[in-house]
Design a protein around this motif. Structure first.
Motif, PDB file in Angstrom:
ATOM      1  N   THR A   1       0.952  -1.153   0.162  1.00 28.54           N
ATOM      2  CA  THR A   1      -0.070  -0.062   0.052  1.00 28.54           C
ATOM      3  C   THR A   1       1.079   1.219   0.080  1.00 28.54           C
ATOM      4  O   THR A   1       1.909   1.292   0.529  1.00 28.54           O
ATOM      5  CB  THR A   1      -0.895   0.185   1.447  1.00 28.54           C
ATOM      6  OG1 THR A   1      -0.136   0.054   2.507  1.00 28.54           O
ATOM      7  CG2 THR A   1      -1.888  -1.151   1.332  1.00 28.54           C
ATOM      8  N   VAL A   2       0.519   2.181  -0.696  1.00 30.12           N
ATOM      9  CA  VAL A   2       1.073   3.769  -0.764  1.00 30.12           C
ATOM     10  C   VAL A   2      -0.009   4.383  -0.342  1.00 30.12           C
ATOM     11  O   VAL A   2      -0.980   4.645  -0.435  1.00 30.12           O
ATOM     12  CB  VAL A   2       1.423   4.126  -2.008  1.00 30.12           C
ATOM     13  CG1 VAL A   2       2.091   5.267  -1.990  1.00 30.12           C
ATOM     14  CG2 VAL A   2       2.054   2.962  -3.140  1.00 30.12           C
ATOM     15  N   GLU A   3       0.657   5.168   1.070  1.00 25.15           N
ATOM     16  CA  GLU A   3      -0.203   6.060   1.809  1.00 25.15           C
ATOM     17  C   GLU A   3      -0.500   7.149   1.002  1.00 25.15           C
ATOM     18  O   GLU A   3       0.581   7.787   0.344  1.00 25.15           O
ATOM     19  CB  GLU A   3       0.225   6.409   3.184  1.00 25.15           C
ATOM     20  CG  GLU A   3       0.529   4.766   4.169  1.00 25.15           C
ATOM     21  CD  GLU A   3       0.729   5.364   5.369  1.00 25.15           C
ATOM     22  OE1 GLU A   3       1.431   6.503   5.651  1.00 25.15           O
ATOM     23  OE2 GLU A   3       0.840   4.201   6.192  1.00 25.15           O
ATOM     24  N   ILE A   4      -1.761   7.933   0.840  1.00 24.82           N
ATOM     25  CA  ILE A   4      -1.911   8.968   0.161  1.00 24.82           C
ATOM     26  C   ILE A   4      -2.445   9.857   1.178  1.00 24.82           C
ATOM     27  O   ILE A   4      -3.090   9.858   2.269  1.00 24.82           O
ATOM     28  CB  ILE A   4      -3.240   8.523  -0.924  1.00 24.82           C
ATOM     29  CG1 ILE A   4      -4.288   8.059  -0.342  1.00 24.82           C
ATOM     30  CG2 ILE A   4      -2.460   7.446  -1.847  1.00 24.82           C
ATOM     31  CD1 ILE A   4      -5.701   7.842  -1.171  1.00 24.82           C
ATOM     32  N   GLU A   5      -2.388  11.279   0.587  1.00 27.66           N
ATOM     33  CA  GLU A   5      -3.182  12.459   1.275  1.00 27.66           C
ATOM     34  C   GLU A   5      -4.263  12.983   0.443  1.00 27.66           C
ATOM     35  O   GLU A   5      -5.097  13.689   1.123  1.00 27.66           O
ATOM     36  CB  GLU A   5      -2.008  13.727   1.272  1.00 27.66           C
ATOM     37  CG  GLU A   5      -1.342  14.033  -0.124  1.00 27.66           C
ATOM     38  CD  GLU A   5      -0.466  15.029  -0.105  1.00 27.66           C
ATOM     39  OE1 GLU A   5       0.229  15.123   1.141  1.00 27.66           O
ATOM     40  OE2 GLU A   5       0.160  15.626  -1.029  1.00 27.66           O
ATOM     41  N   ASP A   6      -4.720  12.479  -0.717  1.00 25.51           N
ATOM     42  CA  ASP A   6      -5.632  13.122  -1.226  1.00 25.51           C
ATOM     43  C   ASP A   6      -6.494  12.191  -2.170  1.00 25.51           C
ATOM     44  O   ASP A   6      -5.772  11.538  -3.167  1.00 25.51           O
ATOM     45  CB  ASP A   6      -5.362  14.212  -2.309  1.00 25.51           C
ATOM     46  CG  ASP A   6      -6.291  14.876  -3.002  1.00 25.51           C
ATOM     47  OD1 ASP A   6      -7.570  15.128  -2.727  1.00 25.51           O
ATOM     48  OD2 ASP A   6      -6.068  16.020  -3.839  1.00 25.51           O
ATOM     49  N   SER A   7      -7.706  12.057  -2.162  1.00 25.18           N
ATOM     50  CA  SER A   7      -8.610  10.925  -3.011  1.00 25.18           C
ATOM     51  C   SER A   7      -9.758  11.701  -3.562  1.00 25.18           C
ATOM     52  O   SER A   7     -10.725  11.313  -3.811  1.00 25.18           O
ATOM     53  CB  SER A   7      -9.005   9.778  -2.363  1.00 25.18           C
ATOM     54  OG  SER A   7      -9.944   9.795  -1.289  1.00 25.18           O
ATOM     55  N   SER A   8      -9.514  13.119  -3.634  1.00 23.67           N
ATOM     56  CA  SER A   8     -10.827  13.802  -4.221  1.00 23.67           C
ATOM     57  C   SER A   8     -10.786  13.715  -5.699  1.00 23.67           C
ATOM     58  O   SER A   8      -9.794  13.193  -5.994  1.00 23.67           O
ATOM     59  CB  SER A   8     -10.588  15.638  -3.730  1.00 23.67           C
ATOM     60  OG  SER A   8      -9.271  15.992  -4.483  1.00 23.67           O
ATOM     61  N   HIS A   9     -12.006  14.251  -6.353  1.00 22.54           N
ATOM     62  CA  HIS A   9     -12.020  14.245  -7.531  1.00 22.54           C
ATOM     63  C   HIS A   9     -10.953  14.818  -8.283  1.00 22.54           C
ATOM     64  O   HIS A   9     -10.751  16.095  -8.018  1.00 22.54           O
ATOM     65  CB  HIS A   9     -13.386  14.534  -8.161  1.00 22.54           C
ATOM     66  CG  HIS A   9     -14.442  13.710  -7.542  1.00 22.54           C
ATOM     67  ND1 HIS A   9     -14.886  12.567  -8.193  1.00 22.54           N
ATOM     68  CD2 HIS A   9     -15.324  13.819  -6.632  1.00 22.54           C
ATOM     69  CE1 HIS A   9     -15.659  11.876  -7.542  1.00 22.54           C
ATOM     70  NE2 HIS A   9     -16.132  12.682  -6.532  1.00 22.54           N
ATOM     71  N   GLY A  10     -10.375  14.491  -9.337  1.00 23.67           N
ATOM     72  CA  GLY A  10      -9.420  14.993 -10.228  1.00 23.67           C
ATOM     73  C   GLY A  10      -8.243  13.917 -10.787  1.00 23.67           C
ATOM     74  O   GLY A  10      -8.364  12.780 -10.377  1.00 23.67           O
ATOM     75  N   VAL A  11      -7.489  14.133 -11.686  1.00 22.02           N
ATOM     76  CA  VAL A  11      -6.361  13.688 -12.228  1.00 22.02           C
ATOM     77  C   VAL A  11      -5.165  13.967 -11.810  1.00 22.02           C
ATOM     78  O   VAL A  11      -4.978  15.167 -11.738  1.00 22.02           O
ATOM     79  CB  VAL A  11      -6.758  13.621 -13.931  1.00 22.02           C
ATOM     80  CG1 VAL A  11      -5.619  12.748 -14.570  1.00 22.02           C
ATOM     81  CG2 VAL A  11      -7.929  13.333 -14.033  1.00 22.02           C
ATOM     82  N   GLY A  12      -4.294  12.765 -11.381  1.00 17.14           N
ATOM     83  CA  GLY A  12      -2.925  13.154 -11.111  1.00 17.14           C
ATOM     84  C   GLY A  12      -2.650  13.116  -9.791  1.00 17.14           C
ATOM     85  O   GLY A  12      -3.640  13.164  -8.752  1.00 17.14           O
ATOM     86  N   LEU A  13      -1.138  12.375  -9.556  1.00 18.54           N
ATOM     87  CA  LEU A  13      -1.095  12.172  -7.970  1.00 18.54           C
ATOM     88  C   LEU A  13      -0.262  13.615  -7.515  1.00 18.54           C
ATOM     89  O   LEU A  13       0.173  14.196  -8.015  1.00 18.54           O
ATOM     90  CB  LEU A  13       0.126  11.097  -8.247  1.00 18.54           C
ATOM     91  CG  LEU A  13      -0.458   9.553  -8.995  1.00 18.54           C
ATOM     92  CD1 LEU A  13       0.946   8.776  -9.004  1.00 18.54           C
ATOM     93  CD2 LEU A  13      -1.483   9.125  -8.242  1.00 18.54           C
ATOM     94  N   SER A  14      -0.336  13.532  -6.075  1.00 15.86           N
ATOM     95  CA  SER A  14       0.368  14.524  -5.511  1.00 15.86           C
ATOM     96  C   SER A  14       1.892  14.411  -5.670  1.00 15.86           C
ATOM     97  O   SER A  14       2.157  13.272  -5.825  1.00 15.86           O
ATOM     98  CB  SER A  14      -0.202  14.517  -4.111  1.00 15.86           C
ATOM     99  OG  SER A  14       0.402  13.446  -3.410  1.00 15.86           O
ATOM    100  N   PRO A  15       2.450  15.277  -5.377  1.00 14.20           N
ATOM    101  CA  PRO A  15       4.035  15.163  -5.364  1.00 14.20           C
ATOM    102  C   PRO A  15       4.753  14.161  -4.585  1.00 14.20           C
ATOM    103  O   PRO A  15       5.421  13.068  -4.877  1.00 14.20           O
ATOM    104  CB  PRO A  15       4.810  16.453  -5.231  1.00 14.20           C
ATOM    105  CG  PRO A  15       3.506  17.326  -5.525  1.00 14.20           C
ATOM    106  CD  PRO A  15       2.473  16.667  -5.308  1.00 14.20           C
ATOM    107  N   ALA A  16       4.361  13.725  -3.423  1.00 19.06           N
ATOM    108  CA  ALA A  16       4.770  12.919  -2.440  1.00 19.06           C
ATOM    109  C   ALA A  16       4.357  11.381  -2.856  1.00 19.06           C
ATOM    110  O   ALA A  16       5.101  10.608  -2.885  1.00 19.06           O
ATOM    111  CB  ALA A  16       4.227  13.224  -1.019  1.00 19.06           C
ATOM    112  N   VAL A  17       3.433  11.335  -3.436  1.00 18.99           N
ATOM    113  CA  VAL A  17       2.827  10.139  -4.029  1.00 18.99           C
ATOM    114  C   VAL A  17       3.391   9.631  -5.214  1.00 18.99           C
ATOM    115  O   VAL A  17       3.857   8.751  -5.428  1.00 18.99           O
ATOM    116  CB  VAL A  17       1.282   9.846  -3.947  1.00 18.99           C
ATOM    117  CG1 VAL A  17       0.738   8.543  -4.611  1.00 18.99           C
ATOM    118  CG2 VAL A  17       0.698  10.088  -2.414  1.00 18.99           C
TER     119      VAL A  17
END
Length: 151
Positions: free
Chosen positions: A116-132
């Motif tokens: 598992t990769v821990e995430i900070e944002d699962s809102s609607h949108g395209v693209g991964l946050s920089p940390a992920v």
């Protein structure tokens, strides 16, 4: 499934960081490794059970959310671990529950590793946050290491 290993990327490309499992699976698929099949799933338990039944090695990559997450941190879960994580998936039915269902139905892989990769944002949108996004190459290498351990 005809190979010795199956990699399953779980997620949703339209829910920002929730697409990390799909991104890792896509990169593993680009490597074109013999005897390794790669599929992407939107966390449909039926599709997962159909795909992994009696496969020698299955590596699942998924996003994880919950309290105390660190965006981009990679964790492992293997059935039988004493420490079952509290946040295994950002979805309503996590991998421990899908695995338990598979056990009840006699439809499990011979060996299962969940990254598992821990995430900070699962809102609607395209693209991964920089940390992920930064965690994707490390997650790919972790998947490849698991596949490389397979006889």
């Amino acid at each position: 499934m005809t190979g010795s290993a199956l990699v399953i990327g779980i997620g949703n490309d339209f829910r920002t960081d929730d697409g990390v499992g799909l991104a890792v699976a896509a990169e593993v698929a680009r490597r074109g490794m013999p005897d390794v099949e790669v599929i992407s799933a939107l966390s449909d338990p039926g599709q997962i059970l159909d795909s992994w039944t009696d496969v020698p090695l299955v590596v699942v990559v998924d996003a994880a959310s919950g309290p105390d997450v660190v965006a981009g941190r990679i964790r492992y879960w293997i059935p039988g671990d004493d420490h079952q994580p509290t946040a295994v998936s950002s979805h309503s039915l996590g991998l421990p529950e899908i695995y338990a269902l598979g056990q009840a139905l006699g439809r499990v892989p011979r060996r299962l590793v969940v990254l598992t990769v821990e995430i900070e944002d699962s809102s609607h949108g395209v693209g991964l946050s920089p940390a992920v996004a930064d965690a994707v190459p490390t997650a790919v290498e972790a998947v490849l290491a698991e596949v490389g351990r397979q006889p």
